[in-house]
Design an enzyme around this catalytic site. Structure first.
Site, short mmCIF file in Angstrom:
data_model
loop_
_atom_site.label_atom_id
_atom_site.label_comp_id
_atom_site.label_asym_id
_atom_site.label_seq_id
_atom_site.Cartn_x
_atom_site.Cartn_y
_atom_site.Cartn_z
N SER A 80 0.85 -1.19 0.00
CA SER A 80 0.00 0.00 0.00
C SER A 80 0.89 1.24 0.00
CB SER A 80 -0.97 -0.03 1.17
OG SER A 80 -0.25 0.12 2.35
N ASP A 115 -11.28 5.03 -5.57
CA ASP A 115 -11.83 4.52 -4.33
C ASP A 115 -12.60 3.24 -4.64
OD1 ASP A 115 -12.43 4.35 -1.71
OD2 ASP A 115 -13.86 6.02 -1.68
N ARG A 134 -6.68 -8.23 -3.56
CA ARG A 134 -5.44 -7.89 -2.89
C ARG A 134 -5.23 -8.76 -1.64
NH1 ARG A 134 -3.93 -4.45 1.23
NH2 ARG A 134 -1.81 -3.63 1.04
N TYR A 222 -3.48 0.70 -13.49
CA TYR A 222 -2.50 1.72 -13.13
C TYR A 222 -1.11 1.19 -12.81
CZ TYR A 222 -4.40 0.58 -8.45
OH TYR A 222 -4.85 -0.06 -7.34
N LYS A 285 3.44 9.63 -8.39
CA LYS A 285 4.50 8.62 -8.55
C LYS A 285 5.68 9.25 -9.27
CE LYS A 285 0.90 5.14 -9.12
NZ LYS A 285 0.19 4.19 -9.98
N CYS A 403 -50.57 9.50 5.11
CA CYS A 403 -49.67 10.30 4.29
C CYS A 403 -49.49 11.67 4.97
CB CYS A 403 -50.25 10.49 2.89
SG CYS A 403 -49.35 11.72 1.92
N CYS A 421 -48.25 6.33 -0.34
CA CYS A 421 -49.51 7.05 -0.34
C CYS A 421 -50.21 6.68 -1.65
CB CYS A 421 -49.26 8.56 -0.29
SG CYS A 421 -50.72 9.52 -0.73
N CYS A 426 -52.31 13.21 -4.70
CA CYS A 426 -51.61 13.72 -3.52
C CYS A 426 -50.73 14.90 -3.94
CB CYS A 426 -50.75 12.61 -2.91
SG CYS A 426 -49.61 13.20 -1.65
S1 IVH Z 1 -0.32 2.39 -7.18
C1 IVH Z 1 2.97 0.14 -4.44
N1 IVH Z 1 -2.14 3.93 -8.21
O1 IVH Z 1 -4.44 2.76 -3.27
C2 IVH Z 1 1.59 0.62 -4.44
N2 IVH Z 1 -2.70 2.67 -6.26
O2 IVH Z 1 -2.85 2.82 -0.61
C3 IVH Z 1 1.08 0.71 -5.84
N3 IVH Z 1 -5.04 2.97 -5.54
O3 IVH Z 1 -3.94 -0.60 -2.62
C4 IVH Z 1 -0.30 1.27 -5.87
N4 IVH Z 1 -5.61 4.36 -7.13
O4 IVH Z 1 -5.82 0.00 -4.16
C5 IVH Z 1 -1.85 3.06 -7.21
N5 IVH Z 1 -3.67 5.32 -9.29
C6 IVH Z 1 -3.37 4.45 -8.30
C7 IVH Z 1 -4.32 4.05 -7.34
C8 IVH Z 1 -3.95 3.17 -6.31
C9 IVH Z 1 -6.03 3.70 -6.07
C10 IVH Z 1 -5.17 2.17 -4.31
C11 IVH Z 1 -4.68 0.77 -4.41
C12 IVH Z 1 -3.69 0.59 -3.30
C13 IVH Z 1 -3.96 1.76 -2.43
C14 IVH Z 1 -2.66 2.22 -1.84
#
Ligand code: IVH
Length: 666
Positions: A80, A115, A134, A222, A285, A403, A421, A426
């Site tokens: 994560s 999300d 995951r 991604y 990134k 109602c 109702c 109404c």
């Molecule tokens: S890259 C090494 N890119 O965010 C980690 N993660 O907290 C590579 N997520 O578990 C993750 N959008 O579920 C990456 N554009 C994005 C993302 C993304 C959502 C989530 C993913 C990951 C969590 C990380």
């Protein structure tokens, strides 16, 4: 032709058209034509089971149920990310990266933080052979049949990729799908999903993949996991992923340094409510993979990336009372009257409690401290109560027997979750029908809200939906009403006149066919092209449309048979209300977005680009405002560019805009 050869041909055709539809957002054939090809393949596979391969497009609607999900060890752990809250923490991250690399400015790639639920997809010689959740990051659950039903996941990669390669990304549920599914769940008496993320994650863990398919999930890629590197940088990787057949969001962009990064975060935060899916931040990134490697990992995650999180969208507040509201179909539902509280940047004093069953299940009482959530532009809702804060005199909520608007005794079908109702006249229902019709998702008539509608009904100007278009006859009297005046009356008349030609899908949403929400209305408009075409459609014809079930089909047929509705449609016609029939479907790449072109553009004409934006569901505009989704600026751009910068509206150059489009669109 021999069945094996025809099956191969059909697979290729369906793969190609799925790619046009789900990745490029630019289909070439109608749903019916697609369906014909699909059913031909289903029939061949039924007669010759040996032809049903793991990459068959027929698997996108589900496979036989399974007993459980076998453990799926990840080839490379799914880590994560570290979080940053706010600008300072983002700048601290940038400083660490600059130090680590010994450089004064870093090239980042900034993406949405979706999300949803992250998954891993393994391809062997180009064919999807394993999908996994995951899990704990080291071992997930194998959900291959379910993943095959998710839009934006190719069952076979486009172009040759030898050996094993693993692609990662996020599965999400679009907000409009979420709203529609929840509406149906509530009507059936099922507990609504708490949010699109839970609906998506739960959808992936269905033992019967047809149920996953019914959740209409989307995937956005991604990252790459295992396998020989597909590219040398994150920006290039995403381009490659799109070429390989994955859905990739076009908004991601290169940012040089922390200022540009923060600009992207800020602009994205503003765009958030208008996006078709939920995001909870931005992921930054380091763009170069060589530099990523140099930075490496800590125990928690990569040093080369950070999740910049948006502020929470939940808050605690006091439930002062429960108000019973009558909806446009007569449903009587509880609404929380709250001590006003800030949630995700806006003040909330009303929130939905869905229905009586849900309220009882959550055991929410008047006087309780409750959790309120506002997810993006989804309606605020009460999630639950804090039992430890319950005062001794908290009051249990009782369901009304009459109602609240017209005092007619309420009626409840045995398997319905909500009492209704039954009175067709109404007053509350009539007002709600009109409010819905003129609302944002339907005809979007500015200057006509619930208050005005109530007043015009009292004055006898409004009785039913068509009478809205006769309001201009009362312009003089309206101008004399308190709170109006000549200017606003004239404005109202103008916006009514301007709304006489809504798109067919908005019109269908507006007239309130049971079971037909935004996404179904779009499917119907695309398929039938005209109101007449839809009104004459048979049940058999309707169920052939992708994503339309028997219940919805039956409601549609019934709606167009009812005398009252036929009269209403005739009245609209007599008043010159004529929905615009959709052009050959192009796509929805710019759905709901407002885009401004400015400056001189070199590789395409502005009209051409504007036409393309329209064909993709977007609105080209002449001036920049807070509502503008982004600006495309060429050389010589002046005040509009400046305004965009002041408002923090994202600005792209011509090249960046072209990169968002499927190749050859302009
Ligand atoms: S890259 C090494 N890119 O965010 C980690 N993660 O907290 C590579 N997520 O578990 C993750 N959008 O579920 C990456 N554009 C994005 C993302 C993304 C959502 C989530 C993913 C990951 C969590 C990380």
């Amino acid at each position: 032709m021999d069945p094996a050869a025809r099956a191969r041909e059909l697979k290729e055709l369906l793969e190609y058209h799925n790619y046009r539809y789900y990745v490029l957002d630019s289909p070439e054939i109608s749903d019916t034509e697609w369906d014909k090809l699909f059913r031909e393949l289903v029939e061949i596979e039924a007669a010759h089971p040996e032809l049903k391969t793991p990459d068959s497009p027929t698997l996108t609607i589900g496979a036989p149920p399974v007993e459980g999900f076998p453990p799926a060890p990840h080839l490379v752990p799914m880590l994560s990310l570290d979080n940053a809250f706010g600008e300072d923490e983002l700048r601290a991250f940038d400083e660490r990266v600059r130090k680590g690399l010994g450089k004064s400015e870093i090239e980042y790639y900034a993406e949405y933080k979706f999300d949803g639920a992250s998954i891993s997809l393994i391809y062997d010689d180009g064919v999807l052979v394993r999908a996994a959740t995951r899990g704990n990051g080291v071992v997930g659950e194998e959900i291959t049949s379910n993943a095959r039903t998710v839009r934006g996941i190719p069952l076979r990669l486009r172009g040759a990729v030898a050996g094993v390669v693993e692609i990662r990304g996020e599965v999400v549920m679009l907000k409009e799908v979420f709203a529609e599914i929840n509406r149906k769940r509530i009507a059936r008496g099922d507990q609504p999903f708490a949010n699109p993320r839970n609906a998506a994650a739960g959808g992936l863990r269905q033992l019967d993949s047809a149920l996953t398919a019914a959740r209409k999930l989307n995937f956005f890629a991604y990252a790459q996991g295992a396998g020989p590197a597909l590219a040398g940088s994150q920006s290039r990787l995403l381009e490659r992923l799109k070429e390989l057949g994955f859905a990739v969001r076009p908004e991601a962009r290169i940012c040089r340094g922390a200022d540009e990064l923060w600009g992207f975060v800020d602009a994205t935060h503003r765009q958030r409510p208008t996006l078709p899916f939920g995001i909870d931040g931005v992921v930054a990134k380091v763009n170069s993979f060589v530099e990523q490697e140099e930075l490496g990992f800590t125990a928690r995650g990569p040093r080369w990336a950070i999740a910049v999180k948006f502020p929470a969208e939940e808050a605690f507040t006091l439930l002062r009372d429960v108000i019973w509201q009558v909806g446009r179909t007569g449903s009587i539902t509880p609404v929380a009257d709250l001590e006003p509280v800030q949630v995700g940047g806006v003040t909330v004093s009303r929130a939905t409690l869905h229905n009586f069953g849900d309220l009882t299940r959550k055991d929410v009482r008047i006087g309780d401290t409750v959790i309120v959530r506002r997810a993006g532009d989804v309606i605020p809702e009460v999630v639950g109560a804090l039992l430890e804060k319950r005062p001794a005199d908290a009051r249990v909520v009782e369901e009304p027997t009459q109602c609240p608007a017209c005092a007619t005794p309420v009626h409840r079908e045995p398997d319905d979750a909500v009492a209704k109702c039954p009175n067709k006249h109404c007053p509350a229902q009539i007002v709600e029908k009109m409010v819905h019709f003129v609302g944002r998702g339907a005809l979007d008539i500015e200057g006509l809200g619930p208050k005005q509608i109530e007043r015009f009904i009292e004055l006898g100007y409004l009785q039913d939906l068509p009478s809205i278009f006769q309001l201009p006859l009362h312009e003089k009297e309206i101008a004399e009403q308190e709170g109006f005046g000549e200017i606003s009356a004239a404005k109202l008349v103008r916006s009514i006149e301007a709304s006489k030609h809504p798109t067919l899908d908005r019109f269908l949403v507006g007239i309130g066919i049971p079971q037909v929400g935004v996404s179904t209305a779009k499917d119907l408009a695309q398929e039938f092209r005209s109101l007449e075409g839809l009104a004459n459609a048979t049940l058999e014809r309707l169920v052939q449309v992708r994503d339309i079930g028997e219940r919805t089909a039956a409601e549609i047929v019934e709606f167009f048979q009812e005398e009252e509705n036929i009269e209403m449609l005739r009245a609209f016609q007599d008043l010159g209300v004529a929905p615009i029939e959709p052009e050959a479907r192009a796509g929805n790449l710019f759905e709901g977005q407002t885009i401004v072109f400015t400056g001189s553009l070199e590789s395409f004409k502005r009209e051409q680009a504007e036409e393309f934006v329209r064909s993709q569901g977007g609105t080209p505009a002449g001036s920049v405002s807070k509502k503008t989704s982004f600006v495309v600026a060429g050389p010589g751009a002046g005040s509009k560019l400046q305004k965009a910068q002041e408002l923090g509206v994202p600005v792209y150059d011509e090249q960046q805009f072209l990169e968002m489009l499927p190749e050859g669109s302009l």
